[in-house]
Design an enzyme around this catalytic site. Structure first.
Site: not given
Ligand SMILES: Cc1cc2nc3c(=O)[nH]c(=O)nc-3n(C[C@H](O)[C@H](O)[C@H](O)COP(=O)(O)OP(=O)(O)OC[C@H]3O[C@@H](n4cnc5c(N)ncnc54)[C@H](O)[C@@H]3O)c2cc1C
Length: 437
Positions: A12, A34, A44, A63, A411
């Site tokens: 994200a 990635e 989520c 996307y 309300y």
């Molecule tokens: C099951 C689940 C349900 C959730 N539900 C909610 C919810 O309902 N509401 C809410 O607010 N939040 C929710 N979250 C939390 C939310 O999804 C995360 O806060 C958000 O996805 C974080 O985004 P990010 O891009 O920081 O990390 P991520 O989405 O984890 O993306 C990080 C990306 O970096 C890649 N990566 C990692 N290390 C490397 C590397 N060394 N080299 C290249 N790529 C790498 C990973 O593969 C990953 O694709 C949920 C999380 C999970 C797991």
């Protein structure tokens, strides 16, 4: 000429950063690395794919890669894992199918997200062990469930992902036991509020609190174990290169999402952004902040100008038939921080008393010196999600209990009593403050 802008991680935060960078600079070379085979999908939504509410995993993808490559001219490279960062040379070492290569950058945005903590839980031989952190995890687990081989499962951890996973498995006809080392579910709530959730969870699945998973797994030998024991910031690469870290080991950033390394920004679950109520950085790994910090980091890394206003820790989760929401600080969090705080609890109704379907809605309002609103927690079959956002707005605006009690809220009998539960709790807090004054 300005060189490449490289983003580590296509989640994200990463795809928000890359897209924002493209808007800020139409000509810049933008590369996203990635490590997995997927980018830009809704983590989520994973529990809802497991349960079958979202039948098709592909629909979780916001996307497809071609959209970013063709429409946004972002060089999105999948199966490309950054393994090291050389800040002096401005190079990332990247492992791909062809070996390790070096990718140069002028500006780098680190959005490597979080990694599930995996406590050393001994699992009996032959038992399938899963986590729910990536699309690959969910697809593999969904295939196992579809195979019909899972009759019993143990979910280790009763945080929000553990409870969502338990609900998903229960929906698939699996007999579920949730095992939690701590004495309560959802420790991001105060104990009396969490107790309401606990009672509801027990209606649907077996819940073992204050229990070590190891002996339970050894004795029960479930077909499946799902580890939902929390998330740590995946800050390793930047931290190893010398970036400063803070709460939970998350990267420290300023309001432009700049780390203390030259040319390196960071966003999403791997950072600890400013928490407006605490007045300091905090690790609150949630989706909205990941998208928004990503956008700020990408804009600035591409030469634009954006600032992140901070988080207040707002979250909502569906637990079987309950809406459970929180924002700001719990009473326990406030006290742990040394903030003098009081909690006011009321149980009101989600709709007008006479309107069919009205159900109890419990609200805990946490307030501090001078009646300053510090946070709220809400639990009920409906109405929690809508109201937590009002309190989140109050926290952003720095409102006090009197301000909250004076809000002109919507309300109509199907949606609220004429005195909204938030007004009821604010009035109760006013009375409490008047008593102690
Ligand atoms: C099951 C689940 C349900 C959730 N539900 C909610 C919810 O309902 N509401 C809410 O607010 N939040 C929710 N979250 C939390 C939310 O999804 C995360 O806060 C958000 O996805 C974080 O985004 P990010 O891009 O920081 O990390 P991520 O989405 O984890 O993306 C990080 C990306 O970096 C890649 N990566 C990692 N290390 C490397 C590397 N060394 N080299 C290249 N790529 C790498 C990973 O593969 C990953 O694709 C949920 C999380 C999970 C797991």
């Amino acid at each position: 000429m300005t060189g490449a802008l490289v983003v580590l991680g296509g989640g994200a935060a990463g795809m928000s950063a890359a897209s924002a960078a493209r808007r800020a600079d139409p000509d810049r070379e933008i590369v996203v690395l990635e490590s997995t085979g997927h980018a830009a999908y809704g983590l989520c939504g994973l529990p809802y794919h497991l349960s079958g509410v979202v039948p098709d995993a592909e629909s979780l993808v916001s996307y497809p890669p071609a959209f970013f490559r063709e429409r946004r001219r972002i060089d999105l490279r999948l199966h490309a894992e950054a393994v090291a960062l050389d800040v002096a040379r401005r190079e990332v070492h990247v492992r791909t199918a062809g070996g390790v290569e070096r990718v140069g950058y002028t500006d780098l945005v680190v959005t490597t997200g979080g990694t599930p903590s995996r406590p050393p839980v001994p699992v009996p031989d032959g038992t399938a062990v899963h986590t729910v952190r990536t699309l690959e995890d969910a697809v593999a687990l969904r295939a196992l469930l579809d195979s019909g081989r899972v009759r019993t499962a143990a979910v280790v951890g009763a945080g929000y992902i553990g409870l969502e996973t338990a609900e998903a498995l229960h929906a698939r006809g699996v007999r579920v036991t949730v095992v939690e080392r701590l004495d309560g579910v959802l420790t991001t709530l105060d104990e009396p509020v969490a107790a309401r959730v606990e009672e509801h969870v027990r209606v649907h699945v077996e819940l073992l609190l204050g229990t070590d998973a190891g002996p339970v797994l050894a004795e029960r030998r479930p077909d499946l174990v799902v580890l939902c024991t929390g998330v740590r910031p995946a800050a390793g690469i930047a931290a190893a290169a010398g970036a400063a870290t803070g709460p939970g080991g998350a990267l420290l950033v300023d309001d432009r999402m700049r780390t203390d390394l030259p040319g390196v920004w960071a966003a999403g679950d791997c950072v600890a952004p400013h928490h407006r109520v605490l007045g300091r950085p905090a690790f609150v790994p949630l989706g909205p902040a990941a998208n928004r910090t990503g956008r700020v980091a990408g804009t600035n890394a591409a030469g634009g100008d954006a600032r992140f206003g901070g988080v207040v820790g707002t979250a909502v989760v569906k637990v079987f038939d309950l809406e459970v929401a929180r924002t700001g600080l719990t009473l326990a969090e406030a006290r742990a921080e040394g903030v003098a705080a009081t909690a006011t609890d009321v149980t009101s109704r989600s709709r007008a008393k006479y309107y069919p379907g009205a159900v109890p809605l419990h609200v805990r309002l946490v307030h501090g010196a001078g009646g300053r609103v510090l946070g709220a927690q809400l639990v009920g079959r409906e109405g929690a999600a809508k109201r937590v956002d009002v309190v989140a707005a109050a926290l952003h605006a720095g409102l006090d209990v009197d301000d909250l009690a004076a809000l002109d809220l919507a309300y109509a009998p199907p949606y609220s009593p004429v005195y909204d539960p938030l007004l009821v709790v604010a009035q109760a807090a006013q009375r409490e403050l008047a008593r102690v004054a």
